[in-house]
Design an enzyme around this catalytic site. Structure first.
Site, short mmCIF file in Angstrom:
data_model
loop_
_atom_site.label_atom_id
_atom_site.label_comp_id
_atom_site.label_asym_id
_atom_site.label_seq_id
_atom_site.Cartn_x
_atom_site.Cartn_y
_atom_site.Cartn_z
N GLY A 1 5.95 -0.70 -2.62
CA GLY A 1 6.57 0.13 -1.57
C GLY A 1 7.88 0.71 -2.05
O GLY A 1 8.85 0.82 -1.28
N SER B 1 9.14 3.50 -2.56
CA SER B 1 9.75 4.66 -1.91
C SER B 1 10.45 4.32 -0.59
O SER B 1 11.11 5.17 -0.01
CB SER B 1 8.66 5.71 -1.63
N TYR C 1 12.95 2.52 2.33
CA TYR C 1 14.41 2.49 2.53
C TYR C 1 15.06 1.35 1.73
O TYR C 1 16.00 1.57 0.95
CB TYR C 1 14.63 2.33 4.04
N LEU D 1 -1.86 -1.13 0.23
CA LEU D 1 -1.88 -2.55 0.59
C LEU D 1 -3.29 -3.09 0.85
O LEU D 1 -3.56 -4.26 0.61
CB LEU D 1 -1.03 -2.77 1.85
N THR E 1 7.86 -5.62 -1.17
CA THR E 1 8.53 -5.13 0.05
C THR E 1 7.59 -4.36 0.96
O THR E 1 7.86 -4.22 2.14
CB THR E 1 9.73 -4.19 -0.30
N SER F 1 11.33 -11.10 7.26
CA SER F 1 12.22 -10.52 8.27
C SER F 1 12.68 -11.64 9.19
O SER F 1 11.99 -12.67 9.31
CB SER F 1 11.43 -9.50 9.10
N LYS G 1 4.88 -9.75 10.61
CA LYS G 1 5.77 -10.34 9.61
C LYS G 1 5.62 -11.86 9.57
O LYS G 1 5.69 -12.47 8.50
CB LYS G 1 7.23 -9.96 9.90
P1 NAP Z 1 10.22 1.74 5.20
O1 NAP Z 1 11.18 2.65 4.59
O2 NAP Z 1 9.35 2.21 6.31
O3 NAP Z 1 9.34 1.08 4.05
C1 NAP Z 1 8.07 0.55 4.24
C2 NAP Z 1 7.34 0.65 2.92
O4 NAP Z 1 6.02 0.08 3.06
C3 NAP Z 1 7.15 2.10 2.49
O5 NAP Z 1 7.37 2.18 1.10
C4 NAP Z 1 5.70 2.36 2.82
O6 NAP Z 1 5.08 3.33 1.99
C5 NAP Z 1 5.10 1.00 2.54
N1 NAP Z 1 3.79 0.88 3.18
C6 NAP Z 1 3.52 0.86 4.49
N2 NAP Z 1 2.17 0.79 4.67
C7 NAP Z 1 1.63 0.77 3.43
C8 NAP Z 1 0.28 0.70 2.93
N3 NAP Z 1 -0.77 0.64 3.75
N4 NAP Z 1 0.10 0.69 1.58
C9 NAP Z 1 1.15 0.75 0.72
N5 NAP Z 1 2.43 0.82 1.14
C10 NAP Z 1 2.65 0.82 2.47
O7 NAP Z 1 10.99 0.47 5.81
P2 NAP Z 1 11.94 -0.60 5.15
O8 NAP Z 1 12.95 -0.88 6.16
O9 NAP Z 1 12.37 -0.23 3.79
O10 NAP Z 1 10.97 -1.86 5.09
C11 NAP Z 1 10.66 -2.52 3.88
C12 NAP Z 1 10.34 -3.96 4.17
O11 NAP Z 1 11.47 -4.58 4.78
C13 NAP Z 1 9.17 -4.18 5.13
O12 NAP Z 1 8.46 -5.32 4.68
C14 NAP Z 1 9.86 -4.49 6.46
O13 NAP Z 1 9.05 -5.28 7.29
C15 NAP Z 1 11.06 -5.27 5.94
N6 NAP Z 1 12.19 -5.35 6.86
C16 NAP Z 1 12.85 -4.21 7.26
C17 NAP Z 1 13.94 -4.31 8.11
C18 NAP Z 1 14.73 -3.12 8.55
O14 NAP Z 1 15.52 -3.23 9.51
N7 NAP Z 1 14.58 -1.95 7.93
C19 NAP Z 1 14.36 -5.58 8.56
C20 NAP Z 1 13.68 -6.71 8.13
C21 NAP Z 1 12.60 -6.58 7.27
P3 NAP Z 1 5.36 4.91 2.16
O15 NAP Z 1 6.67 5.14 1.41
O16 NAP Z 1 4.21 5.54 1.52
O17 NAP Z 1 5.47 5.19 3.62
#
Ligand code: NAP
Length: 343
Positions: free
Chosen positions: A9, A11, A13, A63, A82, A127, A166
């Site tokens: 993942g 790309s 955030y 995934l 991630t 998370s 999660k």
């Molecule tokens: P994000 O920018 O939406 O990143 C999610 C990533 O998962 C993206 O790279 C997305 O790919 C990828 N993804 C989603 N579905 C997929 C699939 N079917 N196959 C392959 N890749 C897939 O959000 P983020 O905040 O960086 O989240 C990253 C991780 O941190 C996640 O596990 C999330 O649960 C966890 N997290 C986030 C937060 C928060 O507040 N942001 C807090 C706690 C935990 P694309 O780039 O192609 O869309």
């Protein structure tokens, strides 16, 4: 010594900062993205590739398809997993949109790692959603703080399905880790992540929230909801410490500050006095009327509204995480959105 890291993942955030910091340290990164042709989503990674041409290689992987990660895993000693869907509103089919990809993805990446004996450590982005479901859960916490001994026991596919996805994914990761001896698992449990993004994408829930705070969505009042907030740069560094520190083990809560939406608004208003940033909270009774339009169910409001809580981040600080001041996180984030023309 330089090592090869697989970041799934890449790309996203959070992952973009992990990739950026690893490259800055001189490491080699294999990053997976869903589509190499979606240049809008990956243009910031392509910029990093120009800067570090011999150190970053991108691969396509989904995934739900275990084999799609095989090429990217070759030669890697460490995985930072991630990738997982992250959204909390407008969910039509929780199983298909959230639970399936989170759970299957974790299972696919972690079991495939068993076919690559050089892989010794896997860091999974979990998370705080795997620790608690609702603010009201704080009443069963020791010392009035959520800590790593706790698990979310009340989310399900219908209620808080992201939190459920999660929880299931992290539990599955521990189950697989305990069934083998080749690699060690470390999990990072960030709170709500904020701070500047390396890309101009706005489809991340973290980015949407900051947009809402400064573009007037809450101008008539903010919901009285509490969050554990953490800077995206601190989350990325926590992942790297978890991947590289020999003594890292178990779960790490990664939260810098407990704060309400209004508390965040106050900090932002001082810095951006002309923006339509909320000055007060919406009374609960009014939120019962407008809440569903804003994506908050009555059940959610009953279990979360006005309840303050905090997190014990001692373990992450011992690991070496140094948390940004909340003010710096929020202002850097808002300034990035303004600079990039996204508000
Ligand atoms: P994000 O920018 O939406 O990143 C999610 C990533 O998962 C993206 O790279 C997305 O790919 C990828 N993804 C989603 N579905 C997929 C699939 N079917 N196959 C392959 N890749 C897939 O959000 P983020 O905040 O960086 O989240 C990253 C991780 O941190 C996640 O596990 C999330 O649960 C966890 N997290 C986030 C937060 C928060 O507040 N942001 C807090 C706690 C935990 P694309 O780039 O192609 O869309």
């Amino acid at each position: 010594m330089t090592e090869k890291y697989l970041v799934t993942g890449a790309s996203g955030y959070i992952a973009s900062w992990i990739v950026n910091f690893l490259l800055r340290q001189g490491q080699t990164v294999h990053g997976t993205v869903r589509s190499l042709s979606d240049t809008k989503k990956i243009s910031h990674l392509l910029d990093l590739k120009k800067k570090y041409p011999d150190h970053l290689t991108l691969f396509e992987a989904d995934l739900l398809r275990k084999e799609s990660f095989r090429k990217a895993m070759e030669g890697c000693t460490t995985i930072l997993h991630t990738a997982s869907p992250f959204f909390i509103t407008r969910i039509k089919d929780p199983q298909k949109e959230l639970i399936g990809p989170a759970l299957e993805g974790t299972r696919n990446v972690l079991t495939l790692a068993g076919e690559f004996p050089q892989i010794k450590r896997i860091v999974v982005t979990s998370s705080v959603a795997a620790i608690y479901s609702d603010a009201v859960d704080i009443y069963r916490a020791k010392k009035n703080m959520f800590d790593e001994t706790m698990w979310n026991t009340t989310s399900n596919a219908q209620y808080n399905p992201y939190q459920y996805s999660k929880t299931l994914a992290e539990k599955e990761a521990w189950k697989i880790a305990e069934s083998q001896q080749q690699w060690e698992l470390v999990t990072i449990a960030p709170g709500f992540v904020m701070g500047p993004s390396l890309s101009k994408r706005v489809d991340s829930t973290s980015i949407n929230t900051m947009q809402s705070l400064i573009n007037g969505k809450y101008r008539t009042g903010a919901p009285d909801l509490w969050f554990g907030v953490v800077d995206v740069r601190d989350v990325a560094k926590a992942h790297i410490l978890a991947a590289t520190q020999q003594e890292a083990a178990g779960r790490y809560i990664c939260v810098g500050h407990g704060v309400s939406i209004l508390g965040m608004a106050r900090i932002l208003r001082d810095h951006f006095p002309k923006r339509p940033i909320p000055r007060s909270t919406i009374p609960k009774i009014l939120l019962y009327l407008v809440g569903p339009l804003m994506g908050f169910s009555w059940k959610f409001l009953n279990l979360n509204y006005g309840i303050e809580y905090n997190f014990d981040n001692t373990r992450s600080i011992k690991l070496g995480v140094k948390y940004h001041a909340l003010k710096d996180t929020l202002i850097d984030h808002a300034e990035q959105l303004i600079r990039d023309g996204l508000v």
